[in-house]
Write a protein that holds these residues in place. Structure first.
Motif, PDB file in Angstrom:
ATOM      1  N   GLU A  91       6.902   5.428   2.315  1.00  0.00           N
ATOM      2  CA  GLU A  91       7.427   5.069   3.626  1.00  0.00           C
ATOM      3  C   GLU A  91       8.859   4.555   3.537  1.00  0.00           C
ATOM      4  OE1 GLU A  91       4.027   4.303   3.255  1.00  0.00           O
ATOM      5  OE2 GLU A  91       3.359   5.631   4.868  1.00  0.00           O
TER       6      GLU A  91
ATOM      7  N   GLY B  21       6.787   7.699   7.812  1.00  0.00           N
ATOM      8  CA  GLY B  21       5.834   7.974   6.730  1.00  0.00           C
ATOM      9  C   GLY B  21       6.002   9.403   6.262  1.00  0.00           C
TER      10      GLY B  21
ATOM     11  N   GLU C  71      -2.218   6.360   6.765  1.00  0.00           N
ATOM     12  CA  GLU C  71      -1.404   5.322   6.117  1.00  0.00           C
ATOM     13  C   GLU C  71      -0.248   4.818   6.992  1.00  0.00           C
ATOM     14  OE1 GLU C  71      -0.489   5.116   1.923  1.00  0.00           O
ATOM     15  OE2 GLU C  71       1.611   5.200   2.459  1.00  0.00           O
ATOM     16  N   PRO C  72       0.599   5.712   7.526  1.00  0.00           N
ATOM     17  CA  PRO C  72       1.749   5.171   8.256  1.00  0.00           C
ATOM     18  C   PRO C  72       1.356   4.324   9.464  1.00  0.00           C
ATOM     19  CG  PRO C  72       1.747   7.598   8.279  1.00  0.00           C
ATOM     20  CD  PRO C  72       0.660   7.181   7.374  1.00  0.00           C
TER      21      PRO C  72
ATOM     22  N   GLN D 129      -1.249   2.473   9.723  1.00  0.00           N
ATOM     23  CA  GLN D 129      -1.674   1.156   9.227  1.00  0.00           C
ATOM     24  C   GLN D 129      -0.473   0.282   8.863  1.00  0.00           C
ATOM     25  OE1 GLN D 129      -4.976   0.303   6.909  1.00  0.00           O
ATOM     26  NE2 GLN D 129      -6.278   1.856   7.798  1.00  0.00           N
ATOM     27  N   VAL D 130       0.618   0.895   8.454  1.00  0.00           N
ATOM     28  CA  VAL D 130       1.802   0.081   8.138  1.00  0.00           C
ATOM     29  C   VAL D 130       2.205  -0.729   9.369  1.00  0.00           C
ATOM     30  CG1 VAL D 130       4.218   0.082   7.436  1.00  0.00           C
ATOM     31  CG2 VAL D 130       2.625   1.667   6.345  1.00  0.00           C
TER      32      VAL D 130
ATOM     33  N   VAL E 295       6.115   4.149  14.618  1.00  0.00           N
ATOM     34  CA  VAL E 295       5.886   4.915  13.393  1.00  0.00           C
ATOM     35  C   VAL E 295       5.913   6.400  13.689  1.00  0.00           C
ATOM     36  CG1 VAL E 295       3.377   4.737  13.666  1.00  0.00           C
ATOM     37  CG2 VAL E 295       4.327   5.254  11.414  1.00  0.00           C
TER      38      VAL E 295
ATOM     39  N   VAL F 298      -4.109   1.230   1.533  1.00  0.00           N
ATOM     40  CA  VAL F 298      -3.710   2.069   2.680  1.00  0.00           C
ATOM     41  C   VAL F 298      -2.739   1.385   3.658  1.00  0.00           C
ATOM     42  CG1 VAL F 298      -4.475   3.555   4.541  1.00  0.00           C
ATOM     43  CG2 VAL F 298      -5.913   3.261   2.548  1.00  0.00           C
ATOM     44  N   GLY F 299      -1.482   1.579   3.498  1.00  0.00           N
ATOM     45  CA  GLY F 299      -0.511   1.065   4.464  1.00  0.00           C
ATOM     46  C   GLY F 299      -0.189  -0.402   4.260  1.00  0.00           C
ATOM     47  N   ARG F 300      -1.188  -1.191   3.918  1.00  0.00           N
ATOM     48  CA  ARG F 300      -0.974  -2.638   3.832  1.00  0.00           C
ATOM     49  C   ARG F 300      -0.130  -3.063   2.620  1.00  0.00           C
ATOM     50  NH1 ARG F 300      -7.223  -2.750   4.807  1.00  0.00           N
ATOM     51  NH2 ARG F 300      -6.771  -0.964   3.482  1.00  0.00           N
TER      52      ARG F 300
ATOM     53  N   SER G 100       3.208  -2.668   4.329  1.00  0.00           N
ATOM     54  CA  SER G 100       3.480  -3.649   5.381  1.00  0.00           C
ATOM     55  C   SER G 100       3.654  -5.039   4.771  1.00  0.00           C
ATOM     56  CB  SER G 100       2.368  -3.644   6.430  1.00  0.00           C
ATOM     57  OG  SER G 100       1.142  -4.062   5.892  1.00  0.00           O
TER      58      SER G 100
END
Lengths: 802, 160
Positions: A301, A324, A339-340, A342-343, A360, A376-378, A381
């Protein structure tokens, strides 16, 4: 020990849940008696080798298979048309607005979209011969314009999927409050462009699948190294139009997954199609190069973010724009949005952020598809938010720990609805921070750090706090708008005619030790010994519906189903026993597999009960035998899910000669609710942190400007070894029992979520004197060297003082 | 393809087979002898999952040809303890939760056997250095180091 046994009856029984029970899996895995997919030898098995695209984006002009077909041991050479004839294409749908599904053909038909995409399948008597013949296939390509850089791809000058009309295949925005107004009024704003580079999960067992078709029953069985046997069964039933009863997916021992084995893959469809065509078992065992190029990848990302604060450190607004890089296809079933999105969902983290805007865009590029990877994403973030918090602390000349304490959601504010709409139930955000700092010896280490800096050493300390949703139920989808249910799990527990207890689940353990932890839950709730419980998992035939193990869900969901079914079974077993013991149900207890009348010496074993119930027809009345069952099934749906919070603290030192970063100290304090087995929980944290350290310092999938992958081996894609990972301290807090049945929270991913941010902050702290911006992961020696060189001329360590 | 006759000992049992010169020791063990405890993780000598002992030294069975083992003695994970009678190293791995998915475990055990036989392993750094050719993706290595440290200590007691 003997005195303990003698007194066992009159002391409070130590809980089975919460005990360091040794794992049931270990004896077979330690002695080489495990059964992984590649260990399975079906009679007459033939092997597939795939010819894969060596182009990132090209039209297939011609495929010449003539020579390969003549090669020794070859049974057939297959292209897209052979598979399409029997299998529907894979399409990950979603009702999310602005989402565009991309059709994935198991073998590319007209066009290839990433290096590593399967184009031709060669089947031969063994893997050596299949690979020999695959080398004789020739594919001519007409090159198409590159779609490699995600920011350029946004401009849609060249399209990866013409029918989508754009490369932006998913987009979403979350907003709350007045971000622009709050930014305008804020005392300080910190902002940066953050980049986290593509990773691949790299389970040590490569993906493997073996399809067998039983002609008599017209039934297909797929053994696959997968986390999601039930999900695959349902998907393959659609693809091949077969009823579930004649389609079974088994995940036996699986050598790690971390999300990489949680999606449906083209190779799985191909082996199923080919076993039906050839009438022989068809196996594919990936090699590592195939894994590093064609298994789903993640953590890719670009995030532009800014954070606004008041002079007292109070966060007032957060604004972020996320791109993403989701690769070539939207994977089934999670889609490219997983994923994106979840960011931006998790970017506000465990903090009070009244005004939030997160936008996003998921951009298709000619790289392997993005899929789930631990966290996943976190991890992204958390990296971004925790960097911003540290940057703000520096601007405010405030200790970063203090700034976090001022902004973390406090106990009296739960349930707290985050800026993106996630509701945090009560979890020890503040307690995790203070416990982690205590264990780390924060004040003392800051003093030591100052001393080390005076000696010219580059020592840094970094903190990362985060929160995640785990054990999510049917109210929240694991990925936005998916048409499948990921919010329930089912268990069936039976006592058979020998008195043996078997508990069957749809989840699939692949290292988490669920054979042990679920046995602990069943044993405790049912009233038997752990060793009396056999756990069946990883088999789509075990339950009518299940998806599998991913998203930190199995202890919460399968544990809940185990609890409900064990309680129902216990009730029936006690009722059946009441006829034999001639006592009221309420006076009967069941413990360690012995059913007894309280306060008397009247008892029977489970085995005696089973014999009486199933075989000695006169001991229990006919009506009772017909109405009761020594079996119970239950489904658990946590509906919302629960919050897991943690704080990580890392200390690093940078070698001024090599620019290598050494992690010297690492502490994790986490609130994962009620713990089933502390040994296993520790292990999950250790492994997660190691992957997070890999993401922070070493691991990077690299493509050149043409989309050619440069990291096709473990020499180039650097997975950390024992020499790079430190010992670490893990503190478990159980601050409040969550609403989940049994009080469990999920915790399999957290280590990977916190570590990249903690390491990044520690490296930035080590370099605080030279003002180097740490905004890109991994922080490789090369990147660090350039960063320091570009910030100031290489003069030396004398400037690195406080 | 031409085959070559070899005789070798694996876990104390003698075998006589004929193999293609290109046949990897890992494939020979797994497919020809059906000793599937030895796992293959990368096939290019980095991950160490396929580690076995060849005449007492740890080697990558994915980088060793079966024909190179003519006349040699090979020990695999199946040559350690058995279910119900684990080797002390295996016991230590179990006690310390030094394995999760178990895929790297046979290679870890065989590397550790080699280290325990040859080196003092008096510090964690030495253990970690010795293990640095074996990748594990599950455990973060913490408990593997704990298990080997304890096995190294017990070994000292035995000798004393």
């Amino acid at each position: 020990m003997s005195s303990q046994a003698a007194g066992a009856a009159d002391v409070a029984r130590p809980g089975i849940v919460g005990a360091r029970v040794q794992r049931r899996e270990d004896p077979r895995l330690l002695t080489g008696r495990g059964a992984y997919v590649d260990d399975r030898k079906a009679d007459g098995t033939v092997h597939v080798a795939f010819c894969r695209s060596d182009r990132a984006h090209a039209r297939i002009a011609r495929i010449d298979t003539a020579e390969a077909r003549q090669a020794p041991g070859v049974l057939g050479v297959f292209t897209a048309g052979d598979i399409d004839a029997v299998a529907r294409p894979i399409r990950a749908t979603s009702n999310m607005p602005d989402y565009r599904a991309t059709e994935l053909e198991p073998l590319a038909r007209t066009k290839v979209r990433y290096v590593g995409e399967p184009v031709v399948a060669v089947v031969a008597e063994n893997r050596y011969l299949a690979e020999d013949a695959a080398g004789l296939v020739s594919v001519d390509y007409d090159p198409l314009p590159g779609v490699t850089d995600p920011e350029s791809a946004l401009e849609d000058r060249a399209l990866l999927h013409d029918e989508a009309g754009t490369n932006i295949i998913a987009a979403r925005e979350f907003a709350r409050g007045d971000v622009d107004g709050a930014m305008a009024d804020a005392a300080i704003i910190v902002e940066d462009r953050f980049r986290i580079r593509r990773k691949t999960p790299s389970a040590i067992e490569n993906r493997t699948c073996l399809a067998e078709f039983e002609a008599g029953r017209q039934a297909l069985t797929l053994h696959a190294s997968t986390q999601v046997p039930g999900l695959l069964r349902d998907a393959l039933a659609e693809i091949f139009d077969l009823p579930g009863r004649r389609l079974r997916v088994v995940a036996p021992d699986v050598g790690g997954g971390f999300g990489a084995k949680a999606s449906l893959y083209p190779e799985e469809v191909v082996v199923c199609a080919l076993t039906m065509r050839l009438g022989r078992p068809v196996k594919w065992t990936s090699d590592r190069m195939e894994d590093l190029t064609a298994t789903t990848q993640a953590f890719d990302e670009i995030v532009r973010a800014k954070l606004a604060l008041e002079p007292d450190g109070r966060i007032v607004a957060l604004d972020a724009d996320v791109i993403g890089d989701v690769g070539a296809y939207s994977i089934y079933p999670w889609t490219a949005s997983l994923e994106p999105v979840q960011v931006v969902s998790f970017l506000p983290g465990p903090y009070r952020v009244q005004n939030y805007r997160g936008r996003v865009r998921a951009v298709a590029t000619s790289k392997a598809p993005m899929g789930p990877y631990r966290g996943v994403g976190r991890p992204i973030s958390t990296f971004v938010m925790e960097r911003l918090v540290d940057m703000a602390a520096r601007r405010l000349a405030m200790d970063p720990a203090e700034l976090r304490a001022r902004n973390l959601v406090r106990d009296d504010e739960f349930p707290y609805k985050s800026g993106s709409g996630i509701v945090w139930d009560r979890s020890g955000f503040q307690e995790c921070l203070s416990s982690a700092l205590d264990r780390f010896g924060y004040a003392q280490r800051r003093t030591e750090q100052a001393a080390a800096r005076n000696e010219g050493r580059l020592v840094g300390i970094g903190i990362a706090s985060y929160a995640e949703l785990t054990g999510i139920g049917s109210r929240i989808s694991a990925a936005p708008g998916m048409p499948i249910n990921t919010g329930t799990e089912r268990a069936t527990i039976e006592i058979d005619s020998t008195g043996a207890v078997t508990a069957a689940f749809g989840i699939a353990s692949h290292g988490q030790g669920l054979e042990t932890t679920l046995a602990q839950i069943v044993a405790e709730e049912l009233g038997v010994r752990v060793e009396d419980v056999e756990i069946i998992h990883g088999d789509s035939a075990a339950v009518p519906h299940s998806t599998g193990t991913y998203a930190s869900r199995s202890t919460v969901l399968a544990g809940g189903a185990a609890t409900l079914s064990a309680r129902a079974l216990r009730k029936q077993a006690i009722e059946a026993a009441s006829y034999i013991l001639e006592a009221a149900d309420t006076d009967i207890e069941m413990r360690d597999g012995i059913i007894s009348v309280a306060g008397t010496d009247s008892s029977i074993t489970l085995r005696e009960l089973a014999r009486a119930f199933y075989s000695e027809m006169r001991r229990i009345p006919k009506e009772a035998r017909e109405s009761l069952e020594l079996s119970a099934s239950a489904t658990y749906d946590p509906f919302f899910g629960t919050t897991t919070g943690a704080t990580h603290v890392a200390e690093v030192e940078i070698d001024p000669q090599t620019f290598g970063v050494t992690v010297r100290n690492y502490v994790v304090a986490e609130d994962c609710g009620r713990i089933v087995n502390p040994m296993i929980v520790d292990g999950q944290v250790h492994g997660g942190v190691a992957q997070g350290i890999g993401a922070a310092l070493y691991e990077e999938v690299i493509h050149d400007e043409n989309g050619q992958i440069l990291t096709g081996s473990f020499v180039d894609y650097v997975v950390p070894s024992a020499a790079e990972i430190p010992d670490m301290a893990v503190i478990h807090l159980e601050t409040e029992s969550p609403s989940t049945l049994g009080g469990y929270r999920g915790m399999g991913e957290g280590g990977t979520i916190g570590a990249p941010a903690a390491i990044a902050n520690a490296v930035a702290d080590a370099l605080s004197a030279c003002n180097a911006q740490i905004n890109e992961l991994p922080i490789t020696p090369d990147r660090l060297f350039r960063l320091i060189r570009d910030v100031e001329p290489r003069e030396g360590e004398s400037k690195n003082e406080t | 393809m031409e085959r070559i006759g070899i005789t070798l000992t694996v876990n104390g049992a003698a075998y006589e087979r004929s193999v293609e010169p290109r046949r990897l020791l890992s494939d020979f063990l797994r497919d020809d002898l059906r000793l599937t405890g030895t796992h293959v993780g990368c096939e290019h000598g980095v991950c160490g999952a396929c580690t076995v002992l060849l005449d007492g030294d740890s080697v990558r069975s994915c980088l060793t040809f079966a024909v190179q083992c003519d006349g040699a003695s090979v020990r695999t994970v199946e040559g350690l303890g058995e279910i119900g009678a684990l080797d002390p190293l295996q016991e230590s791995f179990r006690k310390h939760h030094a394995l999760q998915c178990g895929f790297c475990t046979p290679g870890m055990l065989m590397t550790a056997m080699d280290l325990l036989a040859k080196y003092p392993l008096s510090t964690d750094d030495e253990i970690r250095e010795g293990l640095s050719g074996n990748l594990c993706r599950c455990t973060g290595y913490v408990n593997i180091v704990n298990a080997i440290r304890e096995a190294a200590g017990a070994r000292g007691t035995d000798k004393a």
